[in-house]
Design a protein around this motif. Structure first.
Motif, mmCIF file in Angstrom:
data_model
loop_
_atom_site.group_PDB
_atom_site.id
_atom_site.type_symbol
_atom_site.label_atom_id
_atom_site.label_comp_id
_atom_site.label_asym_id
_atom_site.label_seq_id
_atom_site.Cartn_x
_atom_site.Cartn_y
_atom_site.Cartn_z
ATOM 1 N N ASN A 154 -4.383 11.993 -1.190
ATOM 2 C CA ASN A 154 -5.766 12.367 -0.911
ATOM 3 C C ASN A 154 -6.312 13.156 -2.085
ATOM 4 O O ASN A 154 -5.663 14.084 -2.565
ATOM 5 C CB ASN A 154 -5.820 13.201 0.362
ATOM 6 C CG ASN A 154 -5.230 12.434 1.534
ATOM 7 O OD1 ASN A 154 -5.482 11.241 1.689
ATOM 8 N ND2 ASN A 154 -4.408 13.106 2.333
ATOM 9 N N TYR B 256 -11.185 6.819 9.275
ATOM 10 C CA TYR B 256 -9.998 6.332 8.560
ATOM 11 C C TYR B 256 -9.641 4.912 9.019
ATOM 12 O O TYR B 256 -9.408 4.023 8.195
ATOM 13 C CB TYR B 256 -8.869 7.321 8.875
ATOM 14 C CG TYR B 256 -7.547 7.096 8.174
ATOM 15 C CD1 TYR B 256 -7.479 6.899 6.804
ATOM 16 C CD2 TYR B 256 -6.344 7.132 8.914
ATOM 17 C CE1 TYR B 256 -6.250 6.745 6.170
ATOM 18 C CE2 TYR B 256 -5.123 6.979 8.290
ATOM 19 C CZ TYR B 256 -5.066 6.776 6.921
ATOM 20 O OH TYR B 256 -3.855 6.623 6.306
ATOM 21 N N ASP C 160 0.884 -1.163 0.000
ATOM 22 C CA ASP C 160 0.000 0.000 0.000
ATOM 23 C C ASP C 160 0.919 1.209 0.000
ATOM 24 O O ASP C 160 1.658 1.433 0.950
ATOM 25 C CB ASP C 160 -0.858 -0.091 1.271
ATOM 26 C CG ASP C 160 -1.810 1.066 1.486
ATOM 27 O OD1 ASP C 160 -1.431 2.232 1.196
ATOM 28 O OD2 ASP C 160 -2.921 0.819 1.977
ATOM 29 N N ASP D 144 -9.490 1.270 7.100
ATOM 30 C CA ASP D 144 -8.267 0.466 7.014
ATOM 31 C C ASP D 144 -8.516 -0.963 7.514
ATOM 32 O O ASP D 144 -7.926 -1.914 6.991
ATOM 33 C CB ASP D 144 -7.119 1.120 7.794
ATOM 34 C CG ASP D 144 -6.101 1.766 6.850
ATOM 35 O OD1 ASP D 144 -5.924 1.236 5.728
ATOM 36 O OD2 ASP D 144 -5.499 2.796 7.214
HETATM 37 N N1 ARG Z 1 -4.183 8.990 2.270
HETATM 38 C C1 ARG Z 1 -3.315 8.883 3.401
HETATM 39 C C2 ARG Z 1 -2.501 10.167 3.532
HETATM 40 O O1 ARG Z 1 -2.242 10.834 2.556
HETATM 41 C C3 ARG Z 1 -2.364 7.725 3.294
HETATM 42 C C4 ARG Z 1 -3.020 6.375 3.223
HETATM 43 C C5 ARG Z 1 -2.086 5.264 3.577
HETATM 44 N N2 ARG Z 1 -2.645 3.964 3.481
HETATM 45 C C6 ARG Z 1 -3.534 3.438 4.317
HETATM 46 N N3 ARG Z 1 -3.987 2.237 4.083
HETATM 47 N N4 ARG Z 1 -3.927 4.073 5.407
HETATM 48 O O2 ARG Z 1 -2.105 10.505 4.626
#
Ligand code: ARG
Length: 562
Positions: free
Chosen positions: A123, A307, A118, A311
């Motif tokens: 975002n 969040y 991952d 996950d």
């Molecule tokens: N979108 C999140 C950020 O920019 C990171 C995601 C990382 N991956 C996950 N499975 N939480 O901070």
């Protein structure tokens, strides 16, 4: 052929089972000075078992080490020093590389098991930051390295495309948004809507609840909310794909947070079934007291998911879909608590595969010694940096090699390669000071330096105007020997890079190899027509193959001229 393994085997055989091959291997050292040989075995630990002095043991051992691959074996104090036979070893190593080509260094310990990575995971509706660059290039390199070790890699972009912030963004769009402006410059416009929301919300108390209401609608599947959100997502993805294309990075899945929208109830249900949920101020949490961690928030008091909830659902989905042997999350260190919590909840749910999950953090990209911040304007946008790097590379090419064909393409390869290499040459966990200038230097420890060395090797082979055959002899100078030893160690460098999940080991390796190559080039008349010509060219070709493969693992292209 790994000569350390070979030597370890000879030692173990000669010691009549006093040591296993593995134990011998772990004791073997690489002498600092060439005058002490290529490998050294210390005999201190054997003194007790043999009831002899280490020096005496070394002497007795040395005589038993007769071997066609060893030019000389010497007892020096407590050490058995081995000088490898340069010609014999060079022949073996170079012939193997020419035969295997880019497959040289392939390892099999991954046994075709699946590893899911991952990484990147930006975002939507926000600029792609330097932090996301680090995650992208580190994650992508680790995926390449894992494949080289025999794993099947699944590259996942866990897009940040769900959460209360999108309720806010919709609220802001409904109030101040301009469709055509967004179409022109999606990320920039959406981000300024987001910033405006937060500014206005300080005085306008109505806004926050509007945002929450829109997110609620979104989670409940409201048509309008969903349409606007989908549009934001599509526009953002267009922007991101441009960056991924520039970087040469690809993914097997773009299932981001939103994908798990209908998969979270299942998790909540499992947690309820096992009595793991408790209430805290109206919210639902899993307590993690026994791990001395703060509780993991599963649902807010208004029923909104978080969040962490997503996950948890993602982990379960990925295990069911891929049956991974290992799952890596290449995400900044500031999320380390989050991942500890998520992994702990999965363990509490009784998933034993939770043990195979690893958070792979990395250091910050700094500007003037300080953390970059989008809010404070102290930020360098990735796309700008890449474009600037490409422009600088173009200038360099114009100065050095004005006649070069496909200049544009090479400038892109060099500019982008410079940015990637600069990131990856730093130990994964250390902070990096951002400097375009340093990235693009042709000298020193840079991507362009290694690429340039590769191009030089290609040019030598072109100028030779003869096909290289795979029958090697000679190659006994100090300069060629340095290259051969480095070439021989490539497989073990890959293994270590995987073990530490750190591409910097490979970046450092290709720098060493490029330096050894350039010093060989400076000291050797490669193209002289004597009986060693073919062997020298074969060495050049072997070095070229390994430089190219090393850079490929890092995600960097290798132009043949620059
Ligand atoms: N979108 C999140 C950020 O920019 C990171 C995601 C990382 N991956 C996950 N499975 N939480 O901070």
């Amino acid at each position: 052929m790994n000569y350390k393994v070979y030597f370890a085997k000879r030692i173990a055989d000669s010691l009549d089972e006093q040591l296993t091959e593995q134990q011998a291997y772990e004791l073997i050292e690489t002498p600092k000075y060439a005058s002490h040989g290529d490998l050294a075995f210390p005999c201190f630990t054997l003194a007790k078992a043999f009831r002899k002095s280490p020096a005496l043991i070394a002497e007795e051992l040395a005589v038993k080490m007769n071997d066609p691959l060893f030019e000389k074996v010497e007892a020096k104090g407590a050490y058995v020093n081995v000088f490898l036979d340069k010609a014999a070893v060079s022949k073996q190593v170079v012939e193997a590389i020419l035969q295997q080509g880019s497959h040289y260094g392939d390892l099999s310990f991954g046994k075709e098991q699946t590893i899911v990575l991952d990484f990147s995971s930006p975002n939507i509706a926000k600029p792609f930051s330097m932090g996301h660059l680090r995650s992208t290039v580190i994650g992508s390199a680790i995926a390449n390295i894992a494949e080289k070790c025999g794993y099947k890699a699944v590259r996942i972009n866990h897009l940040g495309d769900w959460g209360t912030q999108f309720g806010k963004l919709i609220a802001a769009y409904k109030r101040w948004g301009d469709e055509s402006k967004i179409k022109e410059n999606p990320i920039k416009e959406l981000f300024s809507l987001y910033v405006k929301f937060h500014e206005e919300a300080e005085t306008d108390k109505q806004l926050e609840s509007e945002g929450r209401a829109w997110f609620k609608k979104l989670e409940d599947g409201n048509e309008e909310a969903h349409r606007i959100w989908k549009w934001f997502r599509d526009e953002s993805l267009k922007d991101f794909s441009r960056i991924y294309e520039l970087l040469g990075v690809s993914f097997d899945s773009y299932n981001g947070e939103a994908f798990y929208n209908d998969k979270m109830e299942h998790i909540v249900h499992l947690l309820e079934e096992q009595n793991l949920l408790s209430e805290s101020d109206g919210a639902m949490v899993v307590r993690l007291d026994e791990k001395e961690l703060p509780p993991c928030l599963i649902k807010k008091s208004d029923g909104a998911t978080l969040y962490a909830t997503r996950d948890l659902a993602a982990a379960v989905y990925r295990y069911e879909t891929y049956q991974f042997a290992k799952a890596l999350y290449v995400v900044g260190r500031e999320q380390s608590l989050h991942f500890q919590q998520v992994f702990s909840v999965l363990e509490k749910l009784g998933f034993d595969w939770a043990k195979t999950m690893v958070h792979v953090p990395f250091g910050l990209m700094l500007k003037d010694g300080k953390k970059m911040s989008t809010r404070k304007g102290r930020v360098i946008l990735l796309e700008d940096a890449l474009k600037e790097a490409i422009a600088l590379a173009k200038q360099n090419i114009a100065a050095k090699n004005p006649g070069l064909e496909n200049k544009e393409e090479v400038a892109r390869q060099v500019g982008v390669g410079a940015v990637i290499f600069y990131d990856l040459k730093h130990e994964r966990t250390s902070n990096i000071e951002f400097s375009l200038e340093d990235m693009l230097k042709f000298e020193g420890e840079t991507g362009p330096y290694v690429q340039y060395t590769y191009a030089r090797s290609c040019s030598i082979l072109r100028n030779a105007q003869t096909a290289v055959t795979n029958t090697i002899h000679g190659l006994t100078t100090e300069e060629s020997w340095k290259i051969v030893k480095l070439l021989a160690s490539f497989p073990s460098v890959i293994e270590k890079a995987y073990e530490h999940l750190d591409p910097s080991l490979i970046a450092k390796y290709v720098i060493d190899l490029a330096q050894a190559f350039n010093s060989y080039y400076a000291h050797t008349k490669i193209l002289v027509k004597d009986e060693e010509l073919n062997s020298r060219l074969a060495l050049v070709q072997a070095a070229a193959i390994v430089l190219k493969e090393g850079l490929r693992l890092l995600g960097i292209e290798t132009p043949e001229q620059m």
